[in-house]
Motif scaffolding. Structure first.
Motif, PDB file in Angstrom:
ATOM      1  N   GLY A  40     -20.133 -40.948  -4.350  1.00 58.26           N
ATOM      2  CA  GLY A  40     -19.367 -39.743  -4.063  1.00 58.26           C
ATOM      3  C   GLY A  40     -18.216 -39.937  -3.108  1.00 58.26           C
ATOM      4  N   ARG A  45     -17.992 -31.722  -5.365  1.00 61.56           N
ATOM      5  CA  ARG A  45     -19.394 -31.532  -4.977  1.00 61.56           C
ATOM      6  C   ARG A  45     -20.070 -32.860  -4.702  1.00 61.56           C
ATOM      7  N   ARG A  46     -19.760 -33.860  -5.522  1.00 58.87           N
ATOM      8  CA  ARG A  46     -20.365 -35.186  -5.257  1.00 58.87           C
ATOM      9  C   ARG A  46     -19.955 -35.693  -3.881  1.00 58.87           C
ATOM     10  N   ASP A  94     -21.697 -33.579  -1.249  1.00 58.38           N
ATOM     11  CA  ASP A  94     -23.109 -33.959  -1.147  1.00 58.38           C
ATOM     12  C   ASP A  94     -23.257 -35.269  -0.388  1.00 58.38           C
ATOM     13  N   HIS A  95     -22.333 -36.197  -0.662  1.00 55.44           N
ATOM     14  CA  HIS A  95     -22.355 -37.458   0.077  1.00 55.44           C
ATOM     15  C   HIS A  95     -22.162 -37.211   1.579  1.00 55.44           C
ATOM     16  N   ASP A 104     -22.784 -34.546   3.185  1.00 60.20           N
ATOM     17  CA  ASP A 104     -23.974 -33.854   3.691  1.00 60.20           C
ATOM     18  C   ASP A 104     -25.135 -34.822   3.908  1.00 60.20           C
ATOM     19  N   SER A 105     -25.104 -35.925   3.190  1.00 59.67           N
ATOM     20  CA  SER A 105     -26.187 -36.910   3.364  1.00 59.67           C
ATOM     21  C   SER A 105     -25.916 -37.856   4.530  1.00 59.67           C
ATOM     22  N   TYR A 116     -19.192 -23.237  -0.623  1.00 60.55           N
ATOM     23  CA  TYR A 116     -20.399 -22.398  -0.606  1.00 60.55           C
ATOM     24  C   TYR A 116     -20.146 -21.117  -1.402  1.00 60.55           C
ATOM     25  N   THR A 153     -20.026 -21.969  -5.152  1.00 60.29           N
ATOM     26  CA  THR A 153     -21.235 -22.500  -5.797  1.00 60.29           C
ATOM     27  C   THR A 153     -22.507 -21.769  -5.400  1.00 60.29           C
ATOM     28  N   GLU A 180     -24.198 -22.574  -2.839  1.00 60.27           N
ATOM     29  CA  GLU A 180     -25.073 -23.543  -2.161  1.00 60.27           C
ATOM     30  C   GLU A 180     -25.014 -23.336  -0.645  1.00 60.27           C
ATOM     31  N   ARG A 212     -26.275 -24.960   1.750  1.00 61.99           N
ATOM     32  CA  ARG A 212     -26.149 -26.113   2.641  1.00 61.99           C
ATOM     33  C   ARG A 212     -24.687 -26.472   2.909  1.00 61.99           C
ATOM     34  N   TYR A 213     -23.775 -26.074   2.036  1.00 66.71           N
ATOM     35  CA  TYR A 213     -22.362 -26.314   2.346  1.00 66.71           C
ATOM     36  C   TYR A 213     -21.916 -25.434   3.518  1.00 66.71           C
TER      37      TYR A 213
END
Lengths: 657, 657
Positions: A129, A180-181, A184-185, A187-188, A216, A219, A221, A223-224
């Motif tokens: 990502g 998003r990828r 997400d990266h 966020d990880s 957010y 989507t 989501e 967590r964003y």
């Protein structure tokens, strides 16, 4: 001051869409359009010239080459000077996406370019990502090794904004998937120490924060939103050495004034307002409004531009508002508009749209030439007679493209999405924040309330509002009365009678009634030109006045004043200003004429030292008086239109002595 | 305007010595001394505190470590941030050498430190004469790979200056030998294309040019003078991309104004004046005087400080002289003094020493704290109430040492050699350019003419000049009447009668007679404090006045004005200024008291926008008046003494409205 509103309004398609739980006084609505008049003309240059030329300029500057390099589609080395060059591509994609939603211009060719570049971006993305061509091509010390200056999350933010725009405007999902990828990266990788994620930190240049809020919203989501909140919260705790430049000197909720790099500060504050809107946190709302107030009252130039230091692109100290060294970066004007709009929605207060209007028509719009081909980065309020152009991005002359090309695509994306900053709904009708010819809709208890606006504003002060669609029950039409406006009238379109039920309250003129299609109101804002002065603590403009007409700040330009420079010109404030329509000039402007004087400064006793004893203080050694000077007619043009003719001096503030 | 003078005068020991063929109106003489009074006090802090602490600070900052590294005496990596850190060592060596010539302080310990560091410098030199620890330790891309920013010749220049100082002051030859080896190496590498030498170029930061002239003067080697001329001539032909920053925009003889980096410009101009002096080239003399005039009339702050942009340390445009963002680098003040002094010698004109006086007492002296321990780099003319200190070298707060530590050792070397800027001879007597208690000698047709001066100037305006030694024939004593001085008297010391034969001419008061030892004149300069105003084109100080007394510029400082800030203070120019001696304050100063007012700015209609319609222009909507304000007594202190107490606001220019 904020309240939960119905979510049954039509879904907004602009750059700000509120989440389902958002606690905001106002919200944007779908489908506003600008069809004619001042902004339609500006947008035409954007649609026909600025945006179409983007890919070619991004090619020349190496931005697209860098993506192909990383995608393995080309050999060579990284091109460009900064780790944030990818963001220029993303901002152009965002602009082009909003433009596609307009349907104006050669949509087919533009859509193809967008698809081509999105595919390139997708190809350049790593498996996990990550995406940043600077670090992917081996520049720097590796991923996230330099959060202060690396701009990886800043670029990610612009990628996300572009993806959201593309998805909202076209429904296409490819760029959103890339974004998003990457999100997400991120966020990880990023999180508080106890989270077990490898890095507790934030980007020195905010941008990802407000982008994550929008992701957010797009989507759903959560967590964003949480990640955006985490990043905002980590500012001001020393992770970047408490440096003001990186917005790390003090936690945002404790800050008393805006400071440091102006764009960084304002992108962060836009995110704070977004978070306050979505979470309802009172402390964040209060801090956002407090800092906006500090900015507006002590650190904003007359043009709405912000920034006082070339060095570190800094806000400067309170009332430090230099003219020739104003550092009113076009991006900072855009950031200010973004921040103000979020506060306008959150609180419903008219002042935020007052500042947006001033900034749009002046500090922002001066950033692009009338033909959409050349740009200004710093937007000074004065160019001296002896100005030497040392070139570079911070030149006071227009430039085709910048080495640090943040501003041009930023202008493009704002102009392409401008209509979304003009109106809102509170669930009981429609608020018109800005005046432009077009069609605007609100929500009246679940049913659409739609009006059309016809106006030649700001050349003319008459704004005609016609109801196009209305439910049976009463709803409120709210018209913003600008802060600069002392005299206005509101009349019925047919009869010309005053609108008796209009109620003025804190910058809004509200009319509640049961409207029928065809109902028409005429708002007349008095555009008599005026002289304005500054708070006496603004030392830079003591003894000076500036000309304004309506929302427009005016300036003198060398081209209209042959036979001498502008350093020795003064204005006679006792002679009334007059206006002259000049449809032939600078795309059609209303000039303001004033009585002025050009004088030769008194000679000094020494012949070389420009300071002398104050005459009144030394009655026994009278200083030589200045010559009587020559009376001249001053011709002022709107500030946004300066630097579109031959180069030369310019000044907004005029000595009155 | 210049003429050849006898070379039979005693050989000067100061930083400027003219060559045997020099065509100068004036020349320095040997052995001036400053024995008491204002400058003796400032020099004491330099001798007792600043200079002795030098080696320790150079050790902490890594400068000496770098030399040991190159000498093979130590392991590790280069320390410091810039390729010019060696120059700090050289400037300290120059300062210490001049100090050794004074014989003041612990000479033995200082001499030992000087010898130790000279030995280290000698050890670090390459076989072929090259010496620069940045490049020798592998930083950068190799020797002379980056003439724009590498500073190798700049550092060589300071090495040469130190070597000349050491040789003149002590007679020691070791450092001079090092400097000559480096100069010979440079001479073998640099030259015009047709010379066959490998590099046709010059250093982006001038300094080696004036140093090479002085090396020529010290050694008699013509090729050093020629090399200096070559370097000066190559500026302005695009070797550095015609960049103003590098003094490459235009050839010096064609330039119309000073521009670009202020220190670079002025070091180059000092070399131009040196070359004009040694070669007699009229075009170079004219250009030097023309550019000095442009600087003085349009680009010099009231303090004598120069520089208007933090960005690129630039001179700025004509009349662009900001207060809070003045970039009056201490080094630029020193460079201005060096340039002016060379023109004073070349032309004999008093104006150059007028500007030296103003710069010495204000823009220069503010650069070091009263105790000699801390420093200012930029010397602003205003610090606002809301000033946020972001730290760094350009802070408006004093700092113990800088990351770019060019200024502190520059101050040390000027203070340690100050007496050489005070007097001169034209072969027919003595000129006193500056007034300080001490002993000064001139040449009267080959015989020494010596006077002693006793004064508490600038605290007091009385200057007593006593002839100590005189040949039998008449000679002329010339006393500079400062540009600021409207009223003065010259009387005989015993009788108090006016000196009838005194002739005033272009800034000089000349008395020719047959002097006898014991003859005494008393010059009385009127130090009544005054308010001064600027040329109206200096927009930054419109509607303001500044307080001066004698050569001193005054300022208000927060510490003397409790109960509020300084942003809202104005001065009443109708009330006469008074003085109050304060021997207890800031090492003993004469304060100036003025009637002032502190008022609250009028509220704005909106509550948030700091601009409003000009009251007079809009009679039907009167703006709120400011409150009557509170009368306060203003206490002004000499500008040089600011920032020696608690931090807080400061301002030189005071609103008069």
């Amino acid at each position: 001051m904020s309240r939960t509103v119905s979510t049954s309004t039509p879904t907004a398609t602009g750059p700000v869409r509120l989440g389902p739980q958002a606690r905001a006084a106002l919200r944007p609505t779908a489908g506003p359009t600008v069809t004619a008049g001042f902004w339609a003309e500006r947008r035409l240059a954007n649609a026909r010239v600025s945006i179409p030329q983007g890919p070619e300029l991004l090619e020349s500057a190496g931005n697209l080459h860098n993506l192909r390099l990383v995608a393995g589609a080309e050999e060579g080395a990284f091109e460009g000077h900064y780790p944030f060059v990818d963001s220029d591509v993303y901002k152009w994609l965002e602009a082009a996406s909003w433009q596609l939603a307009q349907g104006d211009g050669d949509t087919g060719a533009l859509a193809a370019e967008v698809e081509r570049i999105i595919a390139l971006v997708a190809q350049a993305q790593e498996e996990d990502g990550y995406l940043n061509t600077w670090f992917q091509t081996g520049k720097g010390e590796g991923r996230y090794s330099d959060l202060r200056w690396g701009h990886e999350l800043y670029c990610a933010g612009h990628l996300i904004q572009a993806a959201v725009a593309h998805h909202r405007a076209t429904g296409g999902g490819q760029l959103l998937a890339v974004a998003r990828r990457f999100a997400d990266h991120i966020d990880s990788v990023f999180g508080p120490e106890h989270s077990g994620r490898p890095i507790d930190g934030f980007d020195g240049h905010p941008e990802v924060e407000t982008a994550l809020v929008e992701l957010y919203r797009e989507t759903g989501e959560q967590r964003y939103l949480d990640l955006a909140g985490y990043f905002v919260d980590r500012h001001g705790h020393g992770l970047h050495g408490n440096e003001a430049y990186c917005q790390d000197r003090v936690p945002l909720r404790e800050a008393e004034t805006v400071e440091g790099h102006a764009v960084r500060q304002l992108y962060l504050l836009a995110a704070a307002a977004d978070l306050a809107t979505e979470t309802g946190e009172a402390a964040l709302t209060e801090a956002s409004e407090r800092l906006w107030h500090a900015m507006a009252t002590t650190k904003t130039h007359l043009t709405g531009g912000v920034g006082a230091h070339h060095d570190k692109e800094d806000f400067g100290d309170p009332y430090e508002l230099p003219n020739e060294r104003a550092y009113c970066e076009t991006c900072a004007a855009i950031a200010s508009i973004q921040f103000s709009w979020r506060l306008a929605l959150l609180t419903g207060r008219a002042r935020y749209s007052d500042l947006i209007e001033r900034t749009l028509f002046n500090g922002f719009l001066a950033g692009v030439s009338l033909d959409g081909e050349t740009w200004l980065y710093v937007n000074p309020l004065q160019v001296r007679d002896g100005y030497v152009d040392a070139g570079g991005d911070q030149s006071s002359r227009r430039t085709r493209w910048f080495r640090c090309a943040c501003c041009p695509p930023n202008v493009m994306r704002l102009l392409a999405s401008l209509e979304h900053y003009l109106s809102s709904t509170d669930g009981n009708g429609l608020q018109l924040h800005q005046y432009a010819s077009g069609r605007f809709s609100g929500d009246a208890a679940g049913a659409p309330a739609v009006v059309s606006v016809n106006t030649d504003y700001p050349r003319d002060g008459r704004i005609r509002v016609t109801v196009e669609q209305s439910p049976g029950q009463p709803w409120t039409l709210s018209l913003r009365i600008p802060e600069w406006c002392d005299r206005y009238s509101l009349r019925h379109g047919g009869s010309g009678d005053p609108v008796a039920e209009a109620v003025a309250a804190e910058g809004w003129l509200r009319v509640e009634r049961t409207w029928a299609p065809g109902d028409e109101l005429v708002l007349e804002l008095d555009l008599t030109p005026r002289l304005v002065v500054a708070d006496p603590r603004v030392d830079a403009v003591r003894g000076c006045a500036a000309i304004e007409r309506g929302p427009l700040v005016y300036c003198l330009e060398q081209a209209d004043h042959p036979g001498g420079g502008l350093d020795d010109v003064s204005i006679d404030p006792a002679v009334p200003l007059t206006v002259k329509e000049r449809p032939d000039l600078l795309g059609g402007v209303v000039t303001v004429l004033a009585a002025g004087n050009r004088s030769t400064p008194p000679p000094t006793a020494s012949g070389w030292w420009p300071y002398r004893a104050r005459p009144e203080a030394q009655s026994d050694s009278p200083a030589p008086a200045p010559d009587g000077g020559t009376a001249i007619e001053l011709t002022a043009i709107p500030y946004y239109a300066w630097a579109n003719r031959s180069s030369g001096a310019m000044r907004v503030w005029l000595p009155t002595d």
